[in-house]
Design a protein around this motif. Sequence first.
Motif, PDB file in Angstrom:
ATOM      1  N   ALA A   5       0.833  -1.206   0.000  1.00  0.00           N
ATOM      2  CA  ALA A   5       0.000   0.000   0.000  1.00  0.00           C
ATOM      3  C   ALA A   5       0.868   1.256   0.000  1.00  0.00           C
ATOM      4  CB  ALA A   5      -0.929  -0.005   1.215  1.00  0.00           C
ATOM      5  N   THR A   6       1.968   1.215   0.748  1.00  0.00           N
ATOM      6  CA  THR A   6       2.881   2.355   0.790  1.00  0.00           C
ATOM      7  C   THR A   6       3.506   2.608  -0.577  1.00  0.00           C
ATOM      8  OG1 THR A   6       3.392   1.919   3.118  1.00  0.00           O
ATOM      9  CG2 THR A   6       4.936   3.289   1.904  1.00  0.00           C
ATOM     10  N   GLU A   7       3.938   1.541  -1.232  1.00  0.00           N
ATOM     11  CA  GLU A   7       4.539   1.696  -2.564  1.00  0.00           C
ATOM     12  C   GLU A   7       3.527   2.236  -3.563  1.00  0.00           C
ATOM     13  OE1 GLU A   7       6.286  -2.013  -3.649  1.00  0.00           O
ATOM     14  OE2 GLU A   7       7.974  -1.806  -2.267  1.00  0.00           O
ATOM     15  N   LEU A   8       2.295   1.754  -3.499  1.00  0.00           N
ATOM     16  CA  LEU A   8       1.260   2.263  -4.402  1.00  0.00           C
ATOM     17  C   LEU A   8       1.000   3.743  -4.153  1.00  0.00           C
ATOM     18  CD1 LEU A   8      -1.418  -0.582  -4.507  1.00  0.00           C
ATOM     19  CD2 LEU A   8      -0.214   0.391  -6.465  1.00  0.00           C
ATOM     20  N   SER A   9       1.000   4.130  -2.889  1.00  0.00           N
ATOM     21  CA  SER A   9       0.763   5.530  -2.538  1.00  0.00           C
ATOM     22  C   SER A   9       1.816   6.439  -3.148  1.00  0.00           C
ATOM     23  CB  SER A   9       0.756   5.675  -1.015  1.00  0.00           C
ATOM     24  OG  SER A   9       0.836   7.028  -0.634  1.00  0.00           O
TER      25      SER A   9
END
Length: 453
Positions: A310-314
């Motif tokens: 989720a962090t990478e997508l953000s």
Amino acid sequence: MRLDKYIAKSRIIEIESTDLMGALLELMEVSTARLQDGLNVRKITNQLMAREKTMTTYLGNGVAMPHIRVKMKRPYIFAIGRVKDGIEFEGLHEYNEVRLLFLLLASENEKNYLNVLASLARLFRDRDLVDNMITAPDTKTFAERVFLGFSGLLAKPERRQTRFNRLLLKESEKIARESKCSAILLFSDTFAGGIEGARGFPNFRTVLVTRAASDRAQESGQIETAIEVRSFSSQRLSQARSAILIGLTRGIFKHNDRLLCVGGIPSSNQLDTLMVIDIEREFQSVIDRENDLLPPSVKIEVLERMIGIATELSVEGREGKPVGTMFVIGDTEKVNSMVKPLVLNPFYGYRMEDRNVLNPFMDETIKEYSVIDGGFVIRGDGIIESAGSLIHAPAEFYHNLPSGFGTRHSAAAAVTKAADCISLCVSASSGQVTLFRKGVMFPLLEKPIGTSS
């Protein structure tokens, strides 16, 4: 776990074949030469090729990692070959970039197979380590560097140790003592090569926060444990929040702990921040549910992996565009009763092992399908049930959220009240990553500085 014990000098070779089939046969031959398990080399190689057509094992950084379960007595066998000018496979460009081909054979009975895959993937994400192996002047040096790399002893890049860094580390223990902290969080990604285990604080419980946890850091005895949190933001509190949340769910921290965080901008080689965090005050929205923070059906490693994705997508989005999506984890039997598919389920029919979020090769697949409307439904053990799912909880479970949160966040909050699950929401407009549990929201990552959406 120690990875170096599964590799032998005889299984570190220079690959002569120019195509994938030939290269795999070379690795299979050296892998099975001394085994008495009666493995069918040609059959296993064909299975590896078939798997490659379904899902590429190219990791990036010039490394491909074909892997398969077989019936054998040994738990694992590793073999690695160096490729001079890439390999050919169905005309795909990415295989032309391959310089290291790593073969993993695993026993059918090994239960930590996906964890080993994840550990290897983290190892090969280290560009300096991979380059060090690739550029070895001869086969003997290549083998030596492989052993050093797998044992965690390969020389790290030089780090700039300024007087200010030394002063900050020295004063940290004083501040922790005066403010009655129970532990010190050391953010090792501040330095390009990481902070060695010897830099723990002898008089305090020291927890290492890093994007790639290493067993070796804990073997020194001065680092109690390591928490893996992928770091992209220059906002210090974002990584600290994720690390503390994971620490709470793993029982590393207690709700009444006070922590001193020591770190700086990732890869800056410069410490610049000391933060004292009172967990009870900072996490007051979820602290009452400390004993119920993680649903009983959800494995902590699954939550950790999904927070990372989720962090990478953000931060990265997809193909330069911001992405908004939702991950609902746990209690899938009840969650599925509130799901309406918006598209044909892209994960239907695949083996559970291949659609488990703990499989490092799933990261890119999840990111690719995150552009589909709807969300992901994920079992507590990491098996993805569906993507592109409209999740609609009964009306009585919806409640007002702060201004700026839309229908995706409302659904993410409501489903955690209707079912014993946890949800992660990535905002396409703000880049914020928010965790929901029993309807309570907890921001994990604010929009990183310098990233547009």
